[in-house]
Design an enzyme around this catalytic site. Structure first.
Site, PDB file in Angstrom:
ATOM      1  N   VAL A 286       1.052  -1.372  -0.070  1.00  0.00           N
ATOM      2  CA  VAL A 286       0.096   0.168   0.038  1.00  0.00           C
ATOM      3  C   VAL A 286       1.192   1.441   0.358  1.00  0.00           C
ATOM      4  O   VAL A 286       0.320   1.790  -0.893  1.00  0.00           O
ATOM      5  CB  VAL A 286      -1.135  -0.235   0.996  1.00  0.00           C
ATOM      6  CG1 VAL A 286      -1.689   1.514   1.464  1.00  0.00           C
ATOM      7  CG2 VAL A 286      -2.259  -0.981   0.943  1.00  0.00           C
ATOM      8  N   ALA A 287       2.196   1.754   0.623  1.00  0.00           N
ATOM      9  CA  ALA A 287       2.575   2.852   0.490  1.00  0.00           C
ATOM     10  C   ALA A 287       3.846   3.185  -0.322  1.00  0.00           C
ATOM     11  O   ALA A 287       4.114   3.980  -0.798  1.00  0.00           O
ATOM     12  CB  ALA A 287       3.944   2.264   1.958  1.00  0.00           C
ATOM     13  N   GLU A 291      -1.968   6.180  -5.339  1.00  0.00           N
ATOM     14  CA  GLU A 291      -2.903   5.455  -6.283  1.00  0.00           C
ATOM     15  C   GLU A 291      -4.125   6.007  -7.095  1.00  0.00           C
ATOM     16  O   GLU A 291      -3.980   6.538  -7.978  1.00  0.00           O
ATOM     17  CB  GLU A 291      -4.251   4.909  -4.935  1.00  0.00           C
ATOM     18  CG  GLU A 291      -3.430   3.885  -3.844  1.00  0.00           C
ATOM     19  CD  GLU A 291      -2.677   4.480  -3.036  1.00  0.00           C
ATOM     20  OE1 GLU A 291      -2.251   5.631  -3.052  1.00  0.00           O
ATOM     21  OE2 GLU A 291      -2.546   3.698  -2.012  1.00  0.00           O
ATOM     22  N   ASP A 333       3.410  32.612 -40.014  1.00  0.00           N
ATOM     23  CA  ASP A 333       3.225  33.597 -40.881  1.00  0.00           C
ATOM     24  C   ASP A 333       3.281  34.524 -40.507  1.00  0.00           C
ATOM     25  O   ASP A 333       3.527  35.128 -39.170  1.00  0.00           O
ATOM     26  CB  ASP A 333       1.150  33.690 -41.026  1.00  0.00           C
ATOM     27  CG  ASP A 333       1.718  32.123 -42.035  1.00  0.00           C
ATOM     28  OD1 ASP A 333       1.690  31.386 -42.978  1.00  0.00           O
ATOM     29  OD2 ASP A 333      -0.067  31.538 -41.488  1.00  0.00           O
TER      30      ASP A 333
END
Length: 871
Positions: A286-287, A291, A333
């Site tokens: 998870v660390a 996410e 241009d």
């Protein structure tokens, strides 16, 4: 005009024209305004509609099936299997909340892009109450008489009733070559798309002019029928998103690998029970998972798109914002982009001093409306001069005498008309002197060329005007434009835009090369370029003829340097050749254009830039970006915005990555010590950091103002990744390393002050358990405190914080306020204490936390200071 409207059955567009007019209840002069309004109510707007469906459930489901979300779901399942159901539920809550946040961000991004349609409303020219009128294309109705001209996008299915046009049907049949459509070419059999007197919605007019009666609009058109068969609308993934997704996969692999590696270490080295090892492995996973990274990037790009649109640059793809930031060459241009496109005739030269004949000719060979103030600025200026000489310049008088028109040809740089004048037929011609002079019978070439050179050196645009009498109406251009009599030269001045000089200077400091590609005379172009700071004494001017004689190797050698160049008397094909050569040398090319023939070059360039005011529909559709003000300075502003957005993406990636080190090192320390050192951080505390305290500051960094010196750096290489070694060193090594040391220092301070020694048990029920809870809380608050310092450090890549101002990003300040309040609640509210396993540390230790942000920011500030010194 009949008042009954759209209840009549669909008519056959290939029936005789008189019957079609009857069935559509219209006539060659068009509908009345009131009748058109009634039909609009009956038929509905001329728009392609999507099938009503609920897309949001699919979009929300996609957030749950994202690979990173599936990885967290695996972690939740492992936690439940290991018997730690509360941890599994917490991770599922993370997945749900993160998916909801990502879903909201994606919706905002889509709305930001869809809202851009309002900046570019499609227009159509119709006859209403017998008068030519410009209306939104969505208001076209069956029975309207549509005027189709070169460069227009056809906005409805229609039957030609006068004139002929070339149309690009590739959107409907895939054919790349234009097809000729004419009133005289009637087809009553075969497929509808093959009918040579019909034009269709979604196609483009590449030449000619015609009137057509609309017989189908909206979903009843051929394009509408195709749209009804396929209602899929996709969103391109930008190169930036692909890069970050690859990195996210790499990090996910590292997370899984670290978690799997921890299991045997936890069981066999640290002597932990298998369920505890599972929990710690899940914590490592998870660390390491970023996410919210991908939706945050999408939102940052969408914010950049909206900011550009407000500044006059409508970007049609999110990925273009990233590409803009790496632009190395701008091919621009001159007329209308470097200049104001407000032509004024300053000088008229004629061989015999008689200006009346010249004025009569330029009034006839003209499509502008002086009274209405509409038309090409050059033609409006010519009409103004002719009017002052005393010649009739009304549209009505011109239409009564005109017999045939040969439209302006960008390659020939000429236009001609055949008119009834003085009891006979006269061919009136105006165009570039080099082209017109080659078609004259006899003239004093030395005198004429001297006058042209004198005008050009003053930065004036020069046109030659000529005519000849003829006995019959010429059918082809070649039959009309020969054996001409020179009537004179007209010199006009188009002043440079006042803001262009500063924009050019910014390009020079930013390392962006400027190349002027124009159809004007070389001396005129060089003088205007000199006035805005592009051209210098040694700037080379290359004519279209000289370029035609160059081999590809010679062109490559010409473009290989970094000097400014001017391509004068150039055709649109020159732009395509120059763009190809520059891109082959590794440049990121931005190319401007406004005409039909500019479309290939606009598609080929990395950033095709069309003019929103003077540009044709074809050019706008072929481009990546449209300038609503036709201003060169807006291009430079867009490049700066592209650099800023790219920088901001790197800033919040740096911010997110920096917190991985202080979250992962505690697990490693625990494992390497064999459990002698208790775990400094719990899994739920990591979740509180990743979800509760990190997200809002990361989003706020995506709105960071431009860093000082942004336009003083050379362009980044297009091949450079958004994440490089230097960023990883700064995130994981410098900011993350300092944060890890501070966090562990606070953790050990609390443990030792409570009487802990290495190896002492701290589990539930042990005498030191409460001390350990306070210590883990100190780690949690330490990471939050370090986040504050990291947030301020991440705001700049090179400059000092003082140079941008501490309070210049108010969103970040509010994000930090939320972060502090959330952390305080997690530590002091009893219910949250129970969830996250926290307890209030000693007051003296809390005061120590106040130094953490300053230390983290200060170390990074010194590193940036030393980096500025080295550079």
């Amino acid at each position: 005009m009949a008042t009954t409207t759209a209840t009549e059955p669909d008519s056959d567009p290939r029936e005789p024209l008189e019957r079609l007019f009857r069935d559509l209840r219209t006539r060659a002069t068009g509908l009345s305004g009131r009748e058109a309004a009634r039909r609009l109510v009956a038929h509905g707007p001329n728009e392609l509609t999507r099938r009503k469906r609920r897309d949001w459930p699919k979009q929300l489901l996609r957030q749950f099936t994202h690979p990173l979300a599936l990885l967290l779901a695996l972690a939740a399942a492992l936690a439940i299997v290991a018997g730690t159901t509360p941890l599994g539920i917490a991770i599922i809550a993370v997945i749900v909340l993160n998916a909801g946040l990502a879903f909201v961000q994606e919706q905002q991004a889509e709305k930001a892009v869809e809202a851009l349609a309002a900046y570019l409303p499609a227009k159509a020219s119709v006859l209403r109450d017998g008068v030519r009128t410009s209306i939104p294309a969505s208001e076209l109705v069956p029975g309207d008489v549509l005027i189709v001209e070169e460069g227009d996008r056809v906005s409805a299915d229609a039957r030609l009733i006068d004139g002929g046009v070339e149309v690009d049907l590739s959107t409907l049949n895939g054919e790349s070559l234009p097809a000729y459509r004419s009133t005289e070419l009637t087809d009553v059999a075969g497929p509808l798309l093959d009918a040579r007197d019909l034009v269709f919605s979604g196609t483009s007019c590449t030449g000619g002019e015609a009137k057509a009666v609309v017989f189908a609009t909206g979903m009843r058109t051929e394009l509408g029928r195709i749209a009804a068969l396929s209602q899929r609308v996709g969103r391109d993934e930008s190169p930036l998103e692909r890069q970050v997704k690859r990195v996210a996969w790499l990090i996910a692999a590292v997370a899984v690998g670290a978690g799997l590696a921890f299991l045997p270490i936890g069981v066999f080295v640290a002597g932990l029970p298998l369920p505890d090892s599972f929990n710690f492995a899940i914590g490592l996973l998870v660390a390491n998972v970023p996410e919210g990274l991908l939706p945050t990037i999408t939102l940052a790009l969408a914010v950049g798109v909206r900011a550009l649109a407000r500044g006059g640059a409508v970007v049609k793809r999110l990925s273009a914002v990233e590409t803009l930031g790496s632009t190395t060459v701008i091919c621009t241009d001159k007329t209308g982009t470097l200049t104001q496109n407000r032509m004024t005739v300053t000088d008229i030269w004629t061989p015999d001093g008689d200006r009346a004949a010249l004025a009569t000719s330029v009034s006839a060979c003209n499509n502008a409306d002086l009274e209405g103030g509409t038309g090409d600025p050059t033609e409006v200026a010519l009409l103004q001069a002719a009017s002052e000489i005393g010649v009739e310049v009304s549209v009505k008088a011109r239409g009564e005498h005109r017999v045939r028109q040969f439209h302006f040809d960008p390659a020939l740089r000429m236009m001609s008309t055949v008119d009834r004048q003085d009891g006979g037929l006269v061919v009136n011609v105006k165009g570039a002197p080099e082209e017109v002079l080659t078609r004259l019978t006899n003239y004093d070439s030395a005198d004429v060329e001297r006058v042209i050179a004198e005008y050009a050196q003053r930065g004036l645009r020069v046109l030659a005007v000529a005519r000849r009498r003829c006995e019959v109406i010429p059918e082809r251009r070649e039959d009309a434009e020969h054996d001409l009599e020179l009537l004179g030269l007209v010199a006009m001045f188009d002043p440079p835009r006042p803001e262009v000089a500063d924009a050019v200077a910014r390009c020079h400091t930013a390392g962006i090369r400027l190349i002027v590609v124009t159809g004007d005379h070389g001396l005129t172009a060089k003088e205007i370029a000199r006035q805005v700071g592009i051209a210098r004494n040694g700037t080379k001017v290359v004519t279209g003829a000289e370029l035609d004689d160059m081999t590809e190797a010679e062109l490559d050698e010409l473009l290989r340097g970094n000097e400014e160049l001017i391509f004068a008397r150039s055709s649109p094909e020159v732009k395509l050749r120059v763009a190809d050569a520059l891109r082959a040398q590794g440049n990121v090319v931005a190319m401007t254009g406004d005409g039909v023939n500019d479309a290939p070059a606009l598609r080929r360039a990395d950033i095709g830039i069309a003019m929103g005011r003077s540009g044709t529909d074809v050019a706008r559709e072929s481009s990546t970006m449209v300038l609503t003000d036709d201003n060169f300075a807006t291009i430079v502003t867009a490049v700066e915005a592209g650099r800023r957005v790219y920088d901001n993406v790197r800033k919040f990636i740096l911010y997110i990555f920096a917190h991985a080190t202080p979250e992962v090192i505690p697990f490693l320390l625990f494992a390497l010590s064999g459990g002698a050192i208790p775990l400094p951080l719990t899994v739920l505390q990591i979740l509180a950091i990743d979800l509760g305290t990190e997200t809002l500051p990361a989003l706020a960094l995506g709105r960071e103002p431009a860093e000082p010196g942004l336009m003083e750096r050379p362009p980044r290489r297009h091949t450079d990744g958004v994440i490089n070694r230097q960023m990883l060193w700064r995130a994981w090594g410098l900011l993350g390393g300092v944060s890890a040391l501070l966090v562990l220092g606070g953790f050990f301070l609390t443990l030792l002050a409570g009487g802990w020694s290495p190896g002492d048990p701290v589990g539930e029920g042990a005498p030191l358990h409460d001390v350990w809870v306070q210590a883990t809380t100190m780690s949690f608050l330490g990471i939050v405190a370090c986040q504050l310092g990291t947030a301020f450090a991440s705001r700049t890549q090179y400059a000092s914080l003082r140079s941008i101002g501490v309070f210049s990003n108010r969103l970040l300040l509010w994000g930090i306020v939320f972060e502090v309040v959330f952390a305080a609640a997690a530590v002091t509210v009893p219910a949250l204490q129970h969830v996250f396993g926290t307890a209030v540390p000693p007051a003296g230790h809390l005061l120590l936390l106040a130094t953490f942000p300053v230390i983290v920011w200060g170390v990074d500030e010194l590193w940036r200071w030393s980096r500025r010194g080295r550079s």
